[in-house]
Design an enzyme around this catalytic site. Structure first.
Site, PDB file in Angstrom:
ATOM      1  N   LYS A  88     -83.022 -45.612  68.162  1.00 12.15           N
ATOM      2  CA  LYS A  88     -83.047 -47.067  68.381  1.00 12.15           C
ATOM      3  C   LYS A  88     -84.442 -47.611  68.080  1.00 12.15           C
ATOM      4  O   LYS A  88     -84.586 -48.672  67.460  1.00 12.15           O
ATOM      5  CB  LYS A  88     -82.611 -47.385  69.817  1.00 12.15           C
ATOM      6  CG  LYS A  88     -81.100 -47.186  69.996  1.00 12.15           C
ATOM      7  CD  LYS A  88     -80.633 -47.102  71.443  1.00 12.15           C
ATOM      8  CE  LYS A  88     -79.159 -46.727  71.495  1.00 12.15           C
ATOM      9  NZ  LYS A  88     -78.668 -46.359  72.823  1.00 12.15           N
ATOM     10  N   GLN A  91     -81.018 -46.520  78.910  1.00 13.98           N
ATOM     11  CA  GLN A  91     -80.229 -45.459  78.272  1.00 13.98           C
ATOM     12  C   GLN A  91     -79.393 -44.746  79.337  1.00 13.98           C
ATOM     13  O   GLN A  91     -79.908 -44.347  80.380  1.00 13.98           O
ATOM     14  CB  GLN A  91     -81.180 -44.466  77.566  1.00 13.98           C
ATOM     15  CG  GLN A  91     -80.471 -43.382  76.796  1.00 13.98           C
ATOM     16  CD  GLN A  91     -79.629 -43.922  75.631  1.00 13.98           C
ATOM     17  OE1 GLN A  91     -80.043 -44.820  74.915  1.00 13.98           O
ATOM     18  NE2 GLN A  91     -78.436 -43.388  75.461  1.00 13.98           N
ATOM     19  N   ASP A 148     -77.552 -54.883  75.652  1.00 10.36           N
ATOM     20  CA  ASP A 148     -76.604 -53.759  75.554  1.00 10.36           C
ATOM     21  C   ASP A 148     -75.270 -54.110  76.247  1.00 10.36           C
ATOM     22  O   ASP A 148     -74.333 -53.320  76.236  1.00 10.36           O
ATOM     23  CB  ASP A 148     -77.238 -52.519  76.215  1.00 10.36           C
ATOM     24  CG  ASP A 148     -76.603 -51.212  75.769  1.00 10.36           C
ATOM     25  OD1 ASP A 148     -76.053 -51.146  74.654  1.00 10.36           O
ATOM     26  OD2 ASP A 148     -76.659 -50.239  76.551  1.00 10.36           O
TER      27      ASP A 148
END
Ligand code: NAP
Length: 281
Positions: A54, A98, A121
């Site tokens: 990313k 994450q 996200d």
């Protein structure tokens, strides 16, 4: 029948080219670079790889990624406090935690510390609700990427029967809701479903989101089905690739299907968050 490939690498690179242009315009208008903060807890090698990928993509499109790495022994309260600080930091446009996080951490509490305006996200309750009500909030990144991939190949959705295997809050559940919003008829399957093969045999569109290598056999598919395999474990997807490709009309490769689309959605939502921050400040 030999399935056509739903090529996530190709489609995501087109999206990222657009994002790069949008970032250039943003930098020239605002005199600053959009910033995505990535929070990583613990030493899981796969998570480190995902965060590195990313960060590399951020650099390629001209964004800055600010990497926060925290020890696996951190408490939920400490993690929540770190994320709250990022939420309050005016220099940060988007926040990615994450996942999965270590078992002792309350992942939901950590997600909820992300300000909805920075939830690029799409993991907070607010994002889930705005998605469910079709109100234009940030989409959960993998489901958003799956929809963009289907759209890139003009796969018709209205009136089709979509079967989603998996019901996690970040993947299975939201992708079913996005398909429903596009007028598909949606069936969810999960670990307590009986007769999985029979459900899959009814699917015009199958989304596999489990994480069990080759759980789904190609022979179960309806001929001509569209197969989207989001699962990834032991270097394999949830669907037996060769037998499925022989029966499906379209299929995602693993890797190279859903994964790159997730990153493209994340960065596309980050530049959008940056623009919205400037518009509201
Ligand atoms: P998760 O939270 O573990 O959810 C897995 C889901 O699969 C659960 O809903 C579970 O049902 C269901 N399931 C488990 N065993 C099953 C079985 N035998 N039959 C039918 N359903 C079963 O995982 P996740 O975070 O959603 O991720 C799913 C997969 O997608 C993983 O392989 C992950 O690595 C991958 N993934 C890929 C991306 C990407 O960018 N490519 C992004 C996110 C995740 P219950 O609800 O009943 O337990």
């Amino acid at each position: 029948m030999t399935a056509k490939i739903l090529d996530g690498r190709h489609v995501s690179s087109t999206i990222l080219d657009r994002v790069q242009k949008e970032v250039e315009e943003f930098v020239s208008d605002q005199g600053r670079v959009p910033v995505l903060a990535t929070v990583l807890v613990g030493d899981d090698p796969a998570s480190h790889t995902y965060v590195r990928m990313k960060a590399n993509r951020c650099a390629k499109v001209g964004m800055e990624s600010r990497r926060i790495e925290l020890d696996a022994t951190i408490t939920t309260d400490e993690l929540v406090e770190q994320i709250r600080q990022l939420s309050a930091d005016r220099a940060v446009d988007g926040i990615l935690l994450q996942h999965p996080v270590p078992d002792h951490i309350d992942e939901r509490a950590a997600f909820e510390a992300i300000a909805p305006s920075k939830d690029v996200d799409g993991v907070t309750r607010t994002s889930f609700a705005t998605m469910a009500f079709d109100e234009g909030g940030f989409e959960s990144a993998t489901p958003g990427g799956i929809m963009a991939l289907l759209d890139a190949y003009d796969i018709p959705l209205a009136g089709k029967h979509a079967v989603v295997v998996g019901r996690s809050p970040i993947l299975g559940k939201p992708v079913g809701m996005l398909l429903l919003a596009r007028d598909a008829t949606v069936t969810y399957c999960h670990s307590r479903t009986t007769g999985l093969a029979d459900h899959i045999a009814q699917a015009d569109i199958l989304v596999a989101a489990v994480g069990r290598p080759e759980l789904i056999r190609g022979e179960w598919l309806k001929p001509g089905a569209v197969v989207v395999d989001a699962g990834y474990a032991d270097d394999k997807g949830d669907v037996e690739y060769d037998s499925a490709a022989a029966r499906a009309s379209y299929i995602t490769p693993v890797p190279g299907g859903v994964g790159p689309m997730t990153i493209a959605t994340l960065l596309s939502q980050t530049i959008r968050a940056a623009r919205e921050h400037e518009a509201t400040s």
